[in-house]
Scaffold this motif. Structure first.
Motif, PDB file in Angstrom:
ATOM      1  N   MET A  91       6.350  13.031  -2.411  1.00  0.00           N
ATOM      2  CA  MET A  91       6.520  12.268  -1.184  1.00  0.00           C
ATOM      3  C   MET A  91       6.034  10.852  -1.484  1.00  0.00           C
ATOM      4  N   ALA A  92       6.852   9.862  -1.112  1.00  0.00           N
ATOM      5  CA  ALA A  92       6.452   8.460  -1.316  1.00  0.00           C
ATOM      6  C   ALA A  92       6.325   7.820   0.054  1.00  0.00           C
ATOM      7  N   LEU A  93       5.138   7.345   0.392  1.00  0.00           N
ATOM      8  CA  LEU A  93       4.918   6.743   1.710  1.00  0.00           C
ATOM      9  C   LEU A  93       4.514   5.281   1.551  1.00  0.00           C
ATOM     10  N   SER A  94       5.154   4.415   2.327  1.00  0.00           N
ATOM     11  CA  SER A  94       4.694   3.028   2.414  1.00  0.00           C
ATOM     12  C   SER A  94       3.791   2.938   3.632  1.00  0.00           C
ATOM     13  N   LEU A  95       2.626   2.341   3.437  1.00  0.00           N
ATOM     14  CA  LEU A  95       1.636   2.298   4.523  1.00  0.00           C
ATOM     15  C   LEU A  95       1.393   0.860   4.957  1.00  0.00           C
ATOM     16  N   ASP A  96       1.082   0.696   6.228  1.00  0.00           N
ATOM     17  CA  ASP A  96       0.766  -0.660   6.712  1.00  0.00           C
ATOM     18  C   ASP A  96      -0.643  -1.084   6.311  1.00  0.00           C
ATOM     19  N   ASP A  97      -1.488  -0.081   6.014  1.00  0.00           N
ATOM     20  CA  ASP A  97      -2.892  -0.399   5.731  1.00  0.00           C
ATOM     21  C   ASP A  97      -3.306   0.285   4.437  1.00  0.00           C
ATOM     22  N   PRO A  98      -4.341  -0.228   3.783  1.00  0.00           N
ATOM     23  CA  PRO A  98      -4.846   0.489   2.611  1.00  0.00           C
ATOM     24  C   PRO A  98      -5.489   1.802   3.038  1.00  0.00           C
ATOM     25  N   LEU A  99      -5.465   2.786   2.166  1.00  0.00           N
ATOM     26  CA  LEU A  99      -6.079   4.078   2.517  1.00  0.00           C
ATOM     27  C   LEU A  99      -7.601   3.945   2.522  1.00  0.00           C
TER      28      LEU A  99
ATOM     29  N   HIS B 145       0.858  -1.190   0.000  1.00  0.00           N
ATOM     30  CA  HIS B 145       0.000   0.000   0.000  1.00  0.00           C
ATOM     31  C   HIS B 145       0.889   1.234   0.000  1.00  0.00           C
ATOM     32  N   MET B 146       0.712   2.086  -0.980  1.00  0.00           N
ATOM     33  CA  MET B 146       1.575   3.271  -1.054  1.00  0.00           C
ATOM     34  C   MET B 146       0.741   4.523  -1.310  1.00  0.00           C
ATOM     35  N   LEU B 147       1.319   5.638  -0.880  1.00  0.00           N
ATOM     36  CA  LEU B 147       0.698   6.931  -1.142  1.00  0.00           C
ATOM     37  C   LEU B 147       1.773   7.840  -1.731  1.00  0.00           C
ATOM     38  N   PHE B 148       1.465   8.505  -2.798  1.00  0.00           N
ATOM     39  CA  PHE B 148       2.392   9.475  -3.397  1.00  0.00           C
ATOM     40  C   PHE B 148       1.709  10.838  -3.402  1.00  0.00           C
ATOM     41  N   THR B 149       2.471  11.859  -3.051  1.00  0.00           N
ATOM     42  CA  THR B 149       1.901  13.216  -3.162  1.00  0.00           C
ATOM     43  C   THR B 149       2.814  14.062  -4.031  1.00  0.00           C
ATOM     44  N   LEU B 150       2.210  15.012  -4.697  1.00  0.00           N
ATOM     45  CA  LEU B 150       2.976  16.045  -5.388  1.00  0.00           C
ATOM     46  C   LEU B 150       2.672  17.325  -4.623  1.00  0.00           C
ATOM     47  N   HIS B 151       3.720  17.970  -4.088  1.00  0.00           N
ATOM     48  CA  HIS B 151       3.454  19.117  -3.194  1.00  0.00           C
ATOM     49  C   HIS B 151       4.569  20.150  -3.287  1.00  0.00           C
ATOM     50  N   ARG B 152       4.359  21.261  -2.596  1.00  0.00           N
ATOM     51  CA  ARG B 152       5.440  22.255  -2.511  1.00  0.00           C
ATOM     52  C   ARG B 152       6.317  21.881  -1.345  1.00  0.00           C
ATOM     53  N   ASP B 153       7.626  22.011  -1.567  1.00  0.00           N
ATOM     54  CA  ASP B 153       8.577  21.667  -0.511  1.00  0.00           C
ATOM     55  C   ASP B 153       8.606  22.829   0.487  1.00  0.00           C
TER      56      ASP B 153
ATOM     57  N   SER C  26       7.155   3.767   6.078  1.00  0.00           N
ATOM     58  CA  SER C  26       8.341   4.555   5.726  1.00  0.00           C
ATOM     59  C   SER C  26       7.904   5.714   4.842  1.00  0.00           C
ATOM     60  N   MET C  27       8.771   6.704   4.779  1.00  0.00           N
ATOM     61  CA  MET C  27       8.392   7.899   4.036  1.00  0.00           C
ATOM     62  C   MET C  27       9.644   8.535   3.451  1.00  0.00           C
ATOM     63  N   GLN C  28       9.530   9.064   2.247  1.00  0.00           N
ATOM     64  CA  GLN C  28      10.680   9.744   1.674  1.00  0.00           C
ATOM     65  C   GLN C  28      10.241  10.882   0.765  1.00  0.00           C
ATOM     66  N   VAL C  29      11.013  11.977   0.807  1.00  0.00           N
ATOM     67  CA  VAL C  29      10.701  13.111  -0.067  1.00  0.00           C
ATOM     68  C   VAL C  29      11.752  13.187  -1.165  1.00  0.00           C
ATOM     69  N   GLY C  30      11.290  13.436  -2.372  1.00  0.00           N
ATOM     70  CA  GLY C  30      12.230  13.645  -3.481  1.00  0.00           C
ATOM     71  C   GLY C  30      12.004  15.031  -4.049  1.00  0.00           C
ATOM     72  N   ARG C  31      13.061  15.768  -4.222  1.00  0.00           N
ATOM     73  CA  ARG C  31      12.888  17.128  -4.762  1.00  0.00           C
ATOM     74  C   ARG C  31      14.054  17.452  -5.665  1.00  0.00           C
ATOM     75  N   LYS C  32      13.821  18.423  -6.567  1.00  0.00           N
ATOM     76  CA  LYS C  32      14.910  18.812  -7.459  1.00  0.00           C
ATOM     77  C   LYS C  32      15.623  20.043  -6.902  1.00  0.00           C
TER      78      LYS C  32
END
Ligand code: NAD
Ligand code: 3PG
Length: 526
Positions: A496-504, A453-461, A482-488
């Motif tokens: 933001m890429a989040l691994s979740l223990d449960d479905p949203l 189960h993952m969640l991805f967001t596109l956001h302002r840093d 777990s969670m990680q932010v990727g930015r240029k």
């Protein structure tokens, strides 16, 4: 437990392997309509050449996942119908090679020395040595039609017997033929020059009646023909006349246009035509080989693993599978991921194969990516067999590019899907231990393992976003693994890429996009 139907006689070694994972029913006398009536109960069907697996049988096999042919030829299976239904068809390409080659050689020598009729005459109490004067094969010319696995073994043995070798096979190189000790010639030259002609080709529209009255007329009166390949490659009526009229010296046939052989003029020709009932693969050794080879593949497919000799998965031979296996899961995962990010209807999939996978053997990775992409819409209906057809029928255009330059990883795969809701891309690679890493999403560098189960967001840093998102997920009782932010650039756009223990839970995505600074959010289940 899965159920397997074995509808032709198969060596016990194969049944034992199947029994590890399935209930096995052996029913070797079924009529076609009986097979249609019961096939719906089975997950797998194991056959030899005795069972004709028609479209009707395949369509009735609503639970079938695999058809296993314990032998080489799959001309008794409607492979296009199986492919359309997503049923993998496997065979044993090499298990009976030696048996078939030895049978062809035995037929050649038997024909030359009239062994079957001489034997029958002695058993009748006669002692006739004049009728059975034969011919030597030493220094004679053997014309081999089809220089594949069986044809090559026949060539090696015939060469050792002192024969000169010609071959007709438009699909092999002169160098390969020379390695085997054969001179490549066209079919007419082979027909005119050979003393013996042995057929080792598949039956296809091009090879049907390849040996016909016209070609028989070009042969020498001393020519003998052996067919241990497939019935129908020779026009049987034309052959029987040619032998009867002395236009050629004889023929030895193991296979027939229609099997079992019914009434036929072939039976009436006498000692110069010898006939065997499709015995090419019938040695103890070959039957153990093919039974094990095919039963292992059925077992693997029933366990959800790939088959090593699937005839209807493009480009996936055993050697290729070995090389690509670690990347197949990566391709499928990325396909699922990009398909869910794109949402809606995908019209174009760009696939870039980078580094060690940028070879012309990597086609199965494209199929695996398509399988992943279509999973959202088709679930278990899509598999390696029908993924390309399904994609084509849904109007998904696929563009493949290959770049052999090695970047950060030995090999990586980049997928970009464009659909009615926009374009998204993902890149992934394998770590040294074979673990998958997602390394880029929509152009933003990340480094996360995929999870269910993952969640991805596109956001302002900007400060505070991560905290707000964490609190929101917490309020819905969703645990972040777990969670990680990727930015240029700092304070620019970010993912933001989040691994979740449960479905949203339903409805949470719209709450997430209300958080100031978050522009988009995507939930993905892998
Ligand atoms: N009698 C039996 O019991 C028995 C047992 C095993 C195999 N077979 C049959 O033997 C045949 C050969 O098997 P194999 O394992 O060597 O197959 P293979 O695929 O290794 O070789 C077949 C060869 O035929 C060539 N070929 C294809 N089309 C051709 C054409 N139009 N003209 C000339 N050459 C052509 C291919 O290039 C290839 O080299 C198959 O038909 C198979 O079903 C029969
Ligand atoms: O294609 C084959 O493998 C041969 O024709 C053998 O057929 P069989 O398994 O019925 O003996």
């Amino acid at each position: 437990m899965s159920k397997v139907l074995v509808s032709d006689p198969i060596d016990q070694a194969g049944i034992d392997i199947l029994s590890q994972v399935a209930t096995v029913d052996v029913k070797t006398t079924l009529k076609p309509d009986e097979l249609v009536n019961i096939i719906g109960e089975y997950d797998a069907l194991m056959i030899r050449s005795g069972t004709r697996v028609t479209k009707e049988i395949i369509e009735a096999g609503t639970n079938l996942k695999i058809i296993g042919r314990a032998g080489v030829g799959v001309d008794n299976v409607d492979v296009p119908a199986a492919t359309r239904q997503g049923i993998v068809v496997v065979n044993s390409p090499e298990g009976n090679t030696i048996a078939a080659a030895e049978h062809a050689l035995a037929m050649m020598l038997s024909l030359s020395r009239h062994i079957p009729d001489a034997n029958a005459s002695v058993k009748r109490g006669e002692w006739d040595r004049k009728t059975f004067v034969g011919a030597e094969v030493y220094k004679k010319t053997l014309g081999i039609v089809g220089l594949g696995k069986i044809g090559s073994h026949v060539a090696a043995v015939a060469r050792a017997m002192g024969m000169k070798l010609l071959a007709y096979d438009p699909f092999i190189s002169t160098e390969r033929a020379e390695q085997i000790g054969c001179q490549l010639v066209d079919m007419d030259v082979l027909a005119q020059q050979a003393d013996y002609i042995t057929l080792h080709i598949p039956k296809t529209p091009e090879t049907t009646h390849l040996i016909n009255a016209e070609l028989l007329a070009k042969m020498k009166p001393t020519t003998r023909i052996i067919n241990c390949a497939r019935g129908g490659i020779i026009d049987e009526a034309a052959l029987a006349s040619a032998v009867k009229e002395g236009k050629i010296a004889g023929a030895a046939l193991d296979v027939f246009e229609s099997e079992p052989l019914a009434e036929s003029t072939l039976r009436e020709v006498g000692k110069d035509i010898i006939l065997t009932p499709h015995l090419g693969a019938s040695t103890t050794e070959a039957q153990v080989n093919v039974a094990i080879d095919v039963a292992e593949q059925i077992r693997d497919v029933l366990l959800g693993l790939p088959a090593r000799s699937a005839v209807n998965i493009p480009g996936l031979g055993p050697d290729v599978l070995e090389e690509l296996k670690p990347y197949m899961q990566l391709a499928e995962t990325l396909g699922r991921l990009v398909g869910q990010l794109a949402g809606g209807r995908v019209e174009l999939l760009n696939i870039r194969l980078q580094g060690e996978i940028a070879t012309n053997k990597s086609q199965p990775l494209v199929v695996a990516a398509l399988k992943g992409l279509l999973h959202q819409a088709l679930r278990e209906r899509v598999n390696y067999v029908n993924a390309s057809i399904e994609a084509k029928e849904r109007g998904i255009r696929v563009i493949e590019t290959r770049d052999a330059a090695v970047r950060d990883y030995a090999g990586s795969l980049h997928l970009e899907a464009t659909g009615n809701l926009g374009t998204h891309s993902v890149t992934g690679a394998l770590l040294g231990d074979g673990e998958i890493r997602l390394t880029n999403m929509d152009g933003f560098p990340i480094n996360v393992p995929p999870s269910q189960h993952m969640l991805f967001t596109l956001h302002r840093d900007m400060p505070g976003i991560i905290g707000k998102l964490g609190s929101l997920l917490g309020s819905f009782n969703v645990n972040i693994a777990s969670m990680q932010v990727g930015r240029k650039i700092v304070r620019g756009d970010a993912v933001m890429a989040l691994s979740l223990d449960d479905p949203l839970p339903d409805g949470i995505l719209s709450e997430i996009t209300k958080v100031p600074g978050i522009r988009d959010a995507y939930t993905v289940n892998l």
